[in-house]
Design a protein around this motif. Structure first.
Motif, PDB file in Angstrom:
ATOM      1  N   GLU A 133      71.395  83.530  71.244  1.00  0.00           N
ATOM      2  CA  GLU A 133      71.489  82.344  70.356  1.00  0.00           C
ATOM      3  C   GLU A 133      71.215  82.824  68.919  1.00  0.00           C
ATOM      4  N   ARG A 134      70.122  83.881  68.994  1.00  0.00           N
ATOM      5  CA  ARG A 134      69.495  83.798  67.520  1.00  0.00           C
ATOM      6  C   ARG A 134      70.366  84.884  66.904  1.00  0.00           C
ATOM      7  N   ILE A 135      71.218  85.862  67.509  1.00  0.00           N
ATOM      8  CA  ILE A 135      72.008  86.733  66.850  1.00  0.00           C
ATOM      9  C   ILE A 135      72.888  86.567  65.529  1.00  0.00           C
ATOM     10  N   PRO A 136      73.615  85.242  65.612  1.00  0.00           N
ATOM     11  CA  PRO A 136      74.343  84.977  64.510  1.00  0.00           C
ATOM     12  C   PRO A 136      73.521  84.515  63.247  1.00  0.00           C
ATOM     13  N   GLU A 137      72.271  84.206  63.655  1.00  0.00           N
ATOM     14  CA  GLU A 137      71.459  83.904  62.526  1.00  0.00           C
ATOM     15  C   GLU A 137      70.930  85.173  61.940  1.00  0.00           C
ATOM     16  N   LEU A 138      70.417  86.164  62.652  1.00  0.00           N
ATOM     17  CA  LEU A 138      70.063  87.438  62.104  1.00  0.00           C
ATOM     18  C   LEU A 138      71.301  88.114  61.396  1.00  0.00           C
ATOM     19  N   LEU A 139      72.440  87.993  61.916  1.00  0.00           N
ATOM     20  CA  LEU A 139      73.686  88.822  61.419  1.00  0.00           C
ATOM     21  C   LEU A 139      73.881  88.164  60.013  1.00  0.00           C
ATOM     22  N   LYS A 140      73.757  86.674  59.948  1.00  0.00           N
ATOM     23  CA  LYS A 140      73.916  86.076  58.614  1.00  0.00           C
ATOM     24  C   LYS A 140      72.987  86.609  57.712  1.00  0.00           C
ATOM     25  N   GLU A 141      71.696  86.612  58.122  1.00  0.00           N
ATOM     26  CA  GLU A 141      70.720  86.908  57.141  1.00  0.00           C
ATOM     27  C   GLU A 141      70.911  88.477  56.616  1.00  0.00           C
ATOM     28  N   THR A 142      71.653  89.451  57.484  1.00  0.00           N
ATOM     29  CA  THR A 142      71.913  90.981  57.072  1.00  0.00           C
ATOM     30  C   THR A 142      72.941  90.819  56.007  1.00  0.00           C
ATOM     31  N   ALA A 143      73.961  89.978  56.475  1.00  0.00           N
ATOM     32  CA  ALA A 143      75.130  89.774  55.672  1.00  0.00           C
ATOM     33  C   ALA A 143      74.995  89.467  54.283  1.00  0.00           C
ATOM     34  N   SER A 144      74.004  88.415  54.213  1.00  0.00           N
ATOM     35  CA  SER A 144      73.479  87.996  52.767  1.00  0.00           C
ATOM     36  C   SER A 144      72.930  89.284  51.980  1.00  0.00           C
ATOM     37  N   HIS A 145      71.855  89.964  52.649  1.00  0.00           N
ATOM     38  CA  HIS A 145      71.572  90.885  51.944  1.00  0.00           C
ATOM     39  C   HIS A 145      72.395  92.095  51.540  1.00  0.00           C
ATOM     40  N   THR A 146      73.215  92.426  52.650  1.00  0.00           N
ATOM     41  CA  THR A 146      74.161  93.661  52.530  1.00  0.00           C
ATOM     42  C   THR A 146      75.212  93.117  51.336  1.00  0.00           C
ATOM     43  N   VAL A 147      75.687  91.790  51.594  1.00  0.00           N
ATOM     44  CA  VAL A 147      76.744  91.798  50.319  1.00  0.00           C
ATOM     45  C   VAL A 147      76.043  91.800  48.799  1.00  0.00           C
ATOM     46  N   SER A 148      74.806  91.366  48.745  1.00  0.00           N
ATOM     47  CA  SER A 148      74.326  91.594  47.507  1.00  0.00           C
ATOM     48  C   SER A 148      74.098  93.118  47.219  1.00  0.00           C
ATOM     49  N   VAL A 149      73.647  93.904  47.971  1.00  0.00           N
ATOM     50  CA  VAL A 149      73.587  95.211  47.734  1.00  0.00           C
ATOM     51  C   VAL A 149      75.140  95.948  47.421  1.00  0.00           C
ATOM     52  N   MET A 150      75.937  95.582  48.092  1.00  0.00           N
ATOM     53  CA  MET A 150      77.304  96.173  48.055  1.00  0.00           C
ATOM     54  C   MET A 150      77.914  95.955  46.701  1.00  0.00           C
ATOM     55  N   LEU A 151      77.673  94.397  46.262  1.00  0.00           N
ATOM     56  CA  LEU A 151      78.285  93.791  45.159  1.00  0.00           C
ATOM     57  C   LEU A 151      77.904  94.558  44.051  1.00  0.00           C
ATOM     58  N   ILE A 152      76.620  94.933  43.998  1.00  0.00           N
ATOM     59  CA  ILE A 152      75.846  95.754  43.045  1.00  0.00           C
ATOM     60  C   ILE A 152      76.559  97.032  42.900  1.00  0.00           C
ATOM     61  N   VAL A 153      76.505  97.780  43.919  1.00  0.00           N
ATOM     62  CA  VAL A 153      77.401  99.132  44.365  1.00  0.00           C
ATOM     63  C   VAL A 153      78.805  99.129  43.581  1.00  0.00           C
ATOM     64  N   ALA A 154      79.475  97.877  43.984  1.00  0.00           N
ATOM     65  CA  ALA A 154      81.061  97.965  43.415  1.00  0.00           C
ATOM     66  C   ALA A 154      80.878  97.795  41.809  1.00  0.00           C
ATOM     67  N   GLY A 155      79.939  96.773  41.480  1.00  0.00           N
ATOM     68  CA  GLY A 155      80.103  96.461  39.902  1.00  0.00           C
ATOM     69  C   GLY A 155      79.303  97.847  39.124  1.00  0.00           C
ATOM     70  N   ALA A 156      78.456  98.349  39.808  1.00  0.00           N
ATOM     71  CA  ALA A 156      77.828  99.644  39.224  1.00  0.00           C
ATOM     72  C   ALA A 156      79.025 100.741  39.162  1.00  0.00           C
ATOM     73  N   SER A 157      79.828 100.883  40.136  1.00  0.00           N
ATOM     74  CA  SER A 157      80.811 101.929  40.324  1.00  0.00           C
ATOM     75  C   SER A 157      81.853 101.814  38.908  1.00  0.00           C
TER      76      SER A 157
END
Length: 423
Positions: free
Chosen positions: A259-283
């Motif tokens: 039951e907790r896995i969706p919550e963990l994935l959501k938190e991971t997605a939030s951090h990942t999107v932040s990192v990848m958006l910076i990588v995309a903008g910096a490219s």
């Protein structure tokens, strides 16, 4: 180019997220020079989609999230306490040792400060340690995370610099341990001066019981680093294995459920999107800097005005320290790596050595205002004012600065292990 920089700086001063500031300023440049906006879309998607190595980033982030919620961090700290809690500065040393162990699992300073840090701060407060001391050593020890493998900043640097991720990972092991030892010496003398409490030496039976309880958690860095050293798997595969193993541990410790896995994935997605958006903008921003020949201009400036390798690396260190105080680490790496790597190569610096130096510079920035992300995390966890934590952390910033100079001018500290293993 002037318009690009004016818009970027203005947006950052207004508090616009770095990723959006990079994208907006870059799009303004393209419009000004009548360049198709399709270029921006193409560069941004290619920067993320064409790199197999970058796949490891969300997996390392997910592994850290699982470990911080799966009871793993608490077991690690308890074992570290039993091992070194009897030394003068007791829980300060346990704090450092736990961070070194956790470094072999997570790869980000924020995960260390936010997860392990909360446990460390409570334990030190309950034991009677000063709040300032507890916060300062927790923050300082957390930046070991991105130095010892696995390391998210190291992955990004390697991708952008064309360096070996595996070699960079292995190169961080010795510097990370040395950072821990230097902090431990500082903690020892400060604790002796302040007469902080220490534990009685834990009986061997109690120490063994703690080791037994945390054994499977302690095995995580052994699997990851051992697999990398033995060439059993790549860094990307190591990230996936770290996630699978941490999930198994979470289920076994009954702290992670389906039951907790969706919550963990959501938190991971939030951090990942932040990192990848910076990588995309910096490219796209980096592409503009390239066509404007900014790296060549900077290199030519250095070659024209600076002939000494020592002076060059000192100026680069100073630049990185300044940038690290007001720019997020991932953004700084993605923007500055394409600019500084040609310069470092021209002055004869090894790419692996320079990568560790660059990452450590920016990690120190996490402990300094005005950005100081680790300081903000600690402030959030402890409810202590940001300004108070800044003051308490100042001595450790100085210690880490001296450590940085040591690694800068004694490159064999960084290169010894990868050269020994012929990586």
């Amino acid at each position: 180019m002037t318009l690009l920089l004016i818009i970027l700086v203005s947006l950052l001063m207004l508090g616009v997220p770095v990723s959006f500031a990079l994208i907006i300023s870059s799009v303004a440049y393209l419009i000004q020079h009548d360049i198709s906006l399709f270029i921006a879309i193409q560069r941004m998607t290619m920067s993320i989609g064409d790199s197999f190595t970058l796949i490891s980033v969300p997996f390392f982030i997910l592994a850290g999230v699982i470990m911080n919620t799966g009871g793993i961090t608490e077991k690690i700290f308890n074992f570290a306490d039993k091992l070194v809690g009897h030394i003068t500065g007791g829980l300060g040393h346990a704090n450092i040792l736990a961070s070194i162990i956790f470094s072999g699992m997570s790869g980000t300073a924020i995960a260390d400060a936010g997860g392990l840090g909360a446990i460390e701060l409570k334990a030190m407060k309950d034991a009677g340690y000063d709040e300032d001391f507890s916060l300062a050593i927790t923050g300082a020890s957390s930046i070991i995370g991105p130095i010892i493998p696995p390391s998210v900043p190291a992955v990004l640097y390697a991708v952008l610099a064309g360096a070996s991720v595996g070699k960079l990972f292995i190169a961080g092991i010795v510097p990370g341990i040395i950072m821990g030892l230097i902090m431990a010496v500082f903690v020892y003398f400060k604790s002796k001066n302040e007469d902080y409490p220490i534990h009685n030496r834990a009986p061997l039976k109690e120490m063994f019981a703690s080791f037994k309880e945390s054994f499977w958690a302690l095995l995580t860095p052994v699997i990851i680093i051992g697999g990398l050293l033995g060439g059993i798997f790549t860094p990307t595969e190591a990230a996936i294995i770290a996630v699978a193993y941490s999930l198994v541990l979470g289920f076994c410790y009954n702290n992670v459920t389906i039951e907790r896995i969706p919550e963990l994935l959501k938190e991971t997605a939030s951090h990942t999107v932040s990192v990848m958006l910076i990588v995309a903008g910096a490219s796209i921003f980096g592409w503009i800097l390239t066509i404007e020949q900014v790296p060549q201009l900077i290199t030519n400036f250095f070659l024209t005005n600076i002939s000494s390798q020592i002076a060059a690396i000192l100026l680069i260190n100073l630049l990185l320290l300044i940038v690290g105080t007001f720019m997020e680490t991932i953004a700084a790496i993605t923007i500055l790596t394409p600019i500084l790597v040609p310069l470092a190569t021209t002055f004869g610096f090894d790419l692996t050595h320079f990568g560790i130096i660059m990452i450590l510079n920016l990690m120190i920035g996490l402990l300094t205002p005005p950005l100081g992300m680790v300081l903000y995390v600690l402030s959030s966890v402890s409810k202590v004012p940001f300004e108070k934590i800044v003051k308490a952390s100042a001595p450790y910033v100085i210690v880490l600065g001296l450590t940085l100079l040591l690694f800068t001018f004694v490159p064999q500290i960084v290169l010894f292990l990868p050269n020994l293993l012929s990586m």
